[in-house]
Write a protein that holds these residues in place. Structure first.
Motif, PDB file in Angstrom:
ATOM      1  N   VAL A  46      -1.600  14.265 -13.984  1.00  0.00           N
ATOM      2  CA  VAL A  46      -3.053  14.744 -14.521  1.00  0.00           C
ATOM      3  C   VAL A  46      -3.352  15.867 -13.705  1.00  0.00           C
ATOM      4  CG1 VAL A  46      -3.565  12.313 -15.654  1.00  0.00           C
ATOM      5  CG2 VAL A  46      -4.072  13.073 -13.255  1.00  0.00           C
ATOM      6  N   ASN A  47      -2.522  16.784 -13.172  1.00  0.00           N
ATOM      7  CA  ASN A  47      -2.776  18.003 -12.367  1.00  0.00           C
ATOM      8  C   ASN A  47      -3.582  17.928 -11.110  1.00  0.00           C
ATOM      9  OD1 ASN A  47      -1.617  19.242 -14.374  1.00  0.00           O
ATOM     10  ND2 ASN A  47      -3.590  19.878 -15.448  1.00  0.00           N
ATOM     11  N   VAL A  48      -3.385  16.739 -10.418  1.00  0.00           N
ATOM     12  CA  VAL A  48      -4.026  16.414  -9.221  1.00  0.00           C
ATOM     13  C   VAL A  48      -3.307  16.260  -8.364  1.00  0.00           C
ATOM     14  CG1 VAL A  48      -5.769  14.934  -7.816  1.00  0.00           C
ATOM     15  CG2 VAL A  48      -5.971  15.327 -10.424  1.00  0.00           C
ATOM     16  N   GLU A  49      -3.065  17.003  -7.049  1.00  0.00           N
ATOM     17  CA  GLU A  49      -2.214  17.161  -5.960  1.00  0.00           C
ATOM     18  C   GLU A  49      -3.042  16.304  -4.901  1.00  0.00           C
ATOM     19  OE1 GLU A  49       1.614  17.805  -4.451  1.00  0.00           O
ATOM     20  OE2 GLU A  49       1.015  18.888  -6.173  1.00  0.00           O
ATOM     21  N   LEU A  50      -2.318  15.089  -4.552  1.00  0.00           N
ATOM     22  CA  LEU A  50      -3.476  14.425  -3.319  1.00  0.00           C
ATOM     23  C   LEU A  50      -2.470  14.603  -1.981  1.00  0.00           C
ATOM     24  CD1 LEU A  50      -4.072  11.191  -5.273  1.00  0.00           C
ATOM     25  CD2 LEU A  50      -5.765  13.041  -4.740  1.00  0.00           C
ATOM     26  N   ASN A  51      -3.138  14.885  -1.052  1.00  0.00           N
ATOM     27  CA  ASN A  51      -2.412  14.881   0.169  1.00  0.00           C
ATOM     28  C   ASN A  51      -2.522  13.340   0.843  1.00  0.00           C
ATOM     29  OD1 ASN A  51      -4.966  14.730   1.602  1.00  0.00           O
ATOM     30  ND2 ASN A  51      -5.133  16.830   1.620  1.00  0.00           N
ATOM     31  N   ASP A  52      -1.675  13.340   2.078  1.00  0.00           N
ATOM     32  CA  ASP A  52      -1.643  12.045   2.723  1.00  0.00           C
ATOM     33  C   ASP A  52      -2.942  11.367   3.036  1.00  0.00           C
ATOM     34  OD1 ASP A  52       0.132   9.925   3.663  1.00  0.00           O
ATOM     35  OD2 ASP A  52      -0.792  10.302   5.779  1.00  0.00           O
ATOM     36  N   LYS A  53      -3.751  12.409   3.547  1.00  0.00           N
ATOM     37  CA  LYS A  53      -5.395  11.793   3.918  1.00  0.00           C
ATOM     38  C   LYS A  53      -6.116  11.371   2.724  1.00  0.00           C
ATOM     39  CE  LYS A  53      -9.589  13.583   5.929  1.00  0.00           C
ATOM     40  NZ  LYS A  53     -10.365  14.600   6.402  1.00  0.00           N
ATOM     41  N   GLN A  54      -5.772  12.009   1.709  1.00  0.00           N
ATOM     42  CA  GLN A  54      -6.739  11.626   0.408  1.00  0.00           C
ATOM     43  C   GLN A  54      -5.837  10.320  -0.056  1.00  0.00           C
ATOM     44  OE1 GLN A  54      -5.769  15.296  -1.523  1.00  0.00           O
ATOM     45  NE2 GLN A  54      -7.826  15.606  -1.745  1.00  0.00           N
ATOM     46  N   LEU A  55      -4.601  10.190   0.147  1.00  0.00           N
ATOM     47  CA  LEU A  55      -4.050   8.776  -0.385  1.00  0.00           C
ATOM     48  C   LEU A  55      -4.537   7.610   0.553  1.00  0.00           C
ATOM     49  CD1 LEU A  55      -0.376  10.168  -1.038  1.00  0.00           C
ATOM     50  CD2 LEU A  55      -1.947   9.394  -2.741  1.00  0.00           C
ATOM     51  N   LYS A  56      -4.710   7.764   1.586  1.00  0.00           N
ATOM     52  CA  LYS A  56      -5.128   6.668   2.717  1.00  0.00           C
ATOM     53  C   LYS A  56      -6.580   6.533   2.217  1.00  0.00           C
ATOM     54  CE  LYS A  56      -2.110   7.861   6.496  1.00  0.00           C
ATOM     55  NZ  LYS A  56      -2.012   8.589   7.938  1.00  0.00           N
ATOM     56  N   GLU A  62       0.674  -1.193  -0.027  1.00  0.00           N
ATOM     57  CA  GLU A  62      -0.175   0.055  -0.167  1.00  0.00           C
ATOM     58  C   GLU A  62       0.824   1.325   0.135  1.00  0.00           C
ATOM     59  OE1 GLU A  62      -3.406   0.173   2.909  1.00  0.00           O
ATOM     60  OE2 GLU A  62      -4.293  -1.720   1.944  1.00  0.00           O
ATOM     61  N   ASP A  63       1.958   1.231   0.585  1.00  0.00           N
ATOM     62  CA  ASP A  63       2.881   2.417   0.863  1.00  0.00           C
ATOM     63  C   ASP A  63       3.397   2.593  -0.589  1.00  0.00           C
ATOM     64  OD1 ASP A  63       2.696   2.902   3.238  1.00  0.00           O
ATOM     65  OD2 ASP A  63       4.514   1.908   3.943  1.00  0.00           O
ATOM     66  N   LYS A  64       3.738   1.758  -1.203  1.00  0.00           N
ATOM     67  CA  LYS A  64       4.319   1.763  -2.577  1.00  0.00           C
ATOM     68  C   LYS A  64       3.227   2.224  -3.491  1.00  0.00           C
ATOM     69  CE  LYS A  64       8.689   0.585  -2.620  1.00  0.00           C
ATOM     70  NZ  LYS A  64       9.618   1.530  -3.182  1.00  0.00           N
ATOM     71  N   ALA A  65       1.903   1.795  -3.317  1.00  0.00           N
ATOM     72  CA  ALA A  65       0.913   2.177  -4.413  1.00  0.00           C
ATOM     73  C   ALA A  65       0.448   3.532  -4.052  1.00  0.00           C
ATOM     74  CB  ALA A  65      -0.518   1.294  -3.839  1.00  0.00           C
ATOM     75  N   LYS A  66       0.451   4.190  -2.851  1.00  0.00           N
ATOM     76  CA  LYS A  66       0.401   5.286  -2.372  1.00  0.00           C
ATOM     77  C   LYS A  66       1.309   6.173  -3.153  1.00  0.00           C
ATOM     78  CE  LYS A  66      -0.073   5.220   2.077  1.00  0.00           C
ATOM     79  NZ  LYS A  66      -0.060   5.577   3.508  1.00  0.00           N
ATOM     80  N   GLU A  67       2.602   5.921  -3.100  1.00  0.00           N
ATOM     81  CA  GLU A  67       3.474   6.841  -3.983  1.00  0.00           C
ATOM     82  C   GLU A  67       3.232   6.895  -5.526  1.00  0.00           C
ATOM     83  OE1 GLU A  67       8.573   6.774  -4.251  1.00  0.00           O
ATOM     84  OE2 GLU A  67       7.537   5.133  -3.242  1.00  0.00           O
ATOM     85  N   LYS A  68       2.921   5.671  -5.751  1.00  0.00           N
ATOM     86  CA  LYS A  68       2.614   5.582  -7.325  1.00  0.00           C
ATOM     87  C   LYS A  68       1.592   6.377  -7.709  1.00  0.00           C
ATOM     88  CE  LYS A  68       3.241   2.009  -9.822  1.00  0.00           C
ATOM     89  NZ  LYS A  68       4.127   2.283 -11.007  1.00  0.00           N
ATOM     90  N   LEU A  69       0.531   6.265  -7.026  1.00  0.00           N
ATOM     91  CA  LEU A  69      -0.814   7.296  -7.128  1.00  0.00           C
ATOM     92  C   LEU A  69      -0.399   8.659  -7.006  1.00  0.00           C
ATOM     93  CD1 LEU A  69      -3.699   7.432  -7.513  1.00  0.00           C
ATOM     94  CD2 LEU A  69      -4.297   7.025  -5.230  1.00  0.00           C
ATOM     95  N   TYR A  70       0.265   9.167  -6.085  1.00  0.00           N
ATOM     96  CA  TYR A  70       0.682  10.514  -5.894  1.00  0.00           C
ATOM     97  C   TYR A  70       1.449  11.120  -7.023  1.00  0.00           C
ATOM     98  CZ  TYR A  70       3.082  14.641  -4.147  1.00  0.00           C
ATOM     99  OH  TYR A  70       3.526  15.989  -3.909  1.00  0.00           O
ATOM    100  N   TYR A  71       2.396  10.197  -7.740  1.00  0.00           N
ATOM    101  CA  TYR A  71       3.168  10.935  -8.674  1.00  0.00           C
ATOM    102  C   TYR A  71       2.335  10.867  -9.839  1.00  0.00           C
ATOM    103  CZ  TYR A  71       7.346  11.539  -5.746  1.00  0.00           C
ATOM    104  OH  TYR A  71       8.016  12.002  -4.909  1.00  0.00           O
ATOM    105  N   LEU A  72       1.692   9.671 -10.201  1.00  0.00           N
ATOM    106  CA  LEU A  72       0.629   9.552 -11.473  1.00  0.00           C
ATOM    107  C   LEU A  72      -0.275  10.731 -11.565  1.00  0.00           C
ATOM    108  CD1 LEU A  72       0.808   5.706 -12.106  1.00  0.00           C
ATOM    109  CD2 LEU A  72       2.191   7.620 -13.059  1.00  0.00           C
TER     110      LEU A  72
END
Length: 243
Positions: free
Chosen positions: A18-28, A4-14
């Motif tokens: 597409v012009n979306v900035e996700l914070n830690d709460k949103q990634l969780k 899940e940690d790797k998935a959150k990191e991948k989701l953050y950068y991808l």
């Protein structure tokens, strides 16, 4: 399967692509959504894609890709027609809490999942409604009441236009998520789009990150009042598209 940690990191950068900035709460929240989806998928068919990394790319990032071409940061009323397991609606609501979201689906069990998921994710200003698009668009308070309609539903563009455009207010937009070559389909939908007092406002093509999947977002703007006879009765738009 990645952690899940790797998935959150991948989701953050991808998502940033597409012009979306996700914070830690949103990634969780996205990871919690994934777990709810997979758990429910054991007892009902919500998605054929279950690998975490694939869900991140093919569901989450794909859903968010509209933000590369449409300003999602303002407060607006959004409807997701044929929402299914919640795509693109729930990812958009997690990323953009400023939107007021309605998710429409014709299967009661899916709507129950959507309602339960929004509660568990503590999402506000979200409604999941059990109705066919042909019926929902005739309800007071829903017809031509939305700034934006989105749909990843599988149907030809002429049919989807008849399902979706009657929800969109004058000056609003319907954005349809499509795969592959859509040139013929787009040409065949011209009559339906003009009949529904609308016009194609833009066609944005891209390749889904880390895949070879070609995606197209078709933006259709509503220019006036849509004739009350549309959408036609249940089943007719798919059986006999406007030509």
């Amino acid at each position: 399967m990645i952690s899940e940690d790797k998935a959150k990191e991948k989701l953050y950068y991808l998502a940033k692509d597409v012009n979306v900035e996700l914070n830690d709460k949103q990634l969780k929240m996205f990871m919690k959504y994934y777990n709810l989806l997979i758990e429910k998928n054991k007892v009902m068919n919500l998605t054929a894609i279950t690998d975490l990394e694939e869900v991140v790319i093919k569901h989450f990032v794909d859903s968010l890709s509209i933000a590369k071409f449409v300003d999602m940061t303002k407060e607006m009323n959004v409807i997701d027609v044929g929402s299914g397991a919640g795509f693109p609606g729930i990812p958009l609501k997690i990323a953009f809490p400023n939107i007021n979201l309605v998710m429409l689906d014709s299967l009661g069990k899916r709507v129950n999942f959507l309602n339960d998921t929004t509660i568990r994710l503590d999402l506000t200003n979200v409604d999941a409604i059990h109705a066919r698009a042909e019926d929902g668009a005739r309800v007071n308070g829903m017809r031509q009441n939305f700034d934006l309609c989105v749909s990843r539903a599988v149907a030809n563009l002429a049919t989807l236009s008849e399902y979706c455009l009657p929800f969109v207010k004058e000056g609003g937009m319907f954005v349809c998520y499509k795969s592959g070559n859509i040139d013929v389909e787009l040409k065949e939908s011209n009559k339906a789009i003009t009949t529904l007092s609308s016009e194609v406002a833009g066609i944005d093509k891209f390749v889904l990150p880390e895949t070879d999947i070609e995606r197209t977002l078709i933006k259709i703007s509503v220019k006036g009042k849509i004739d009350k006879k549309y959408p036609r009765k249940s089943g007719i738009p798919s059986r006999d598209p406007i030509k």
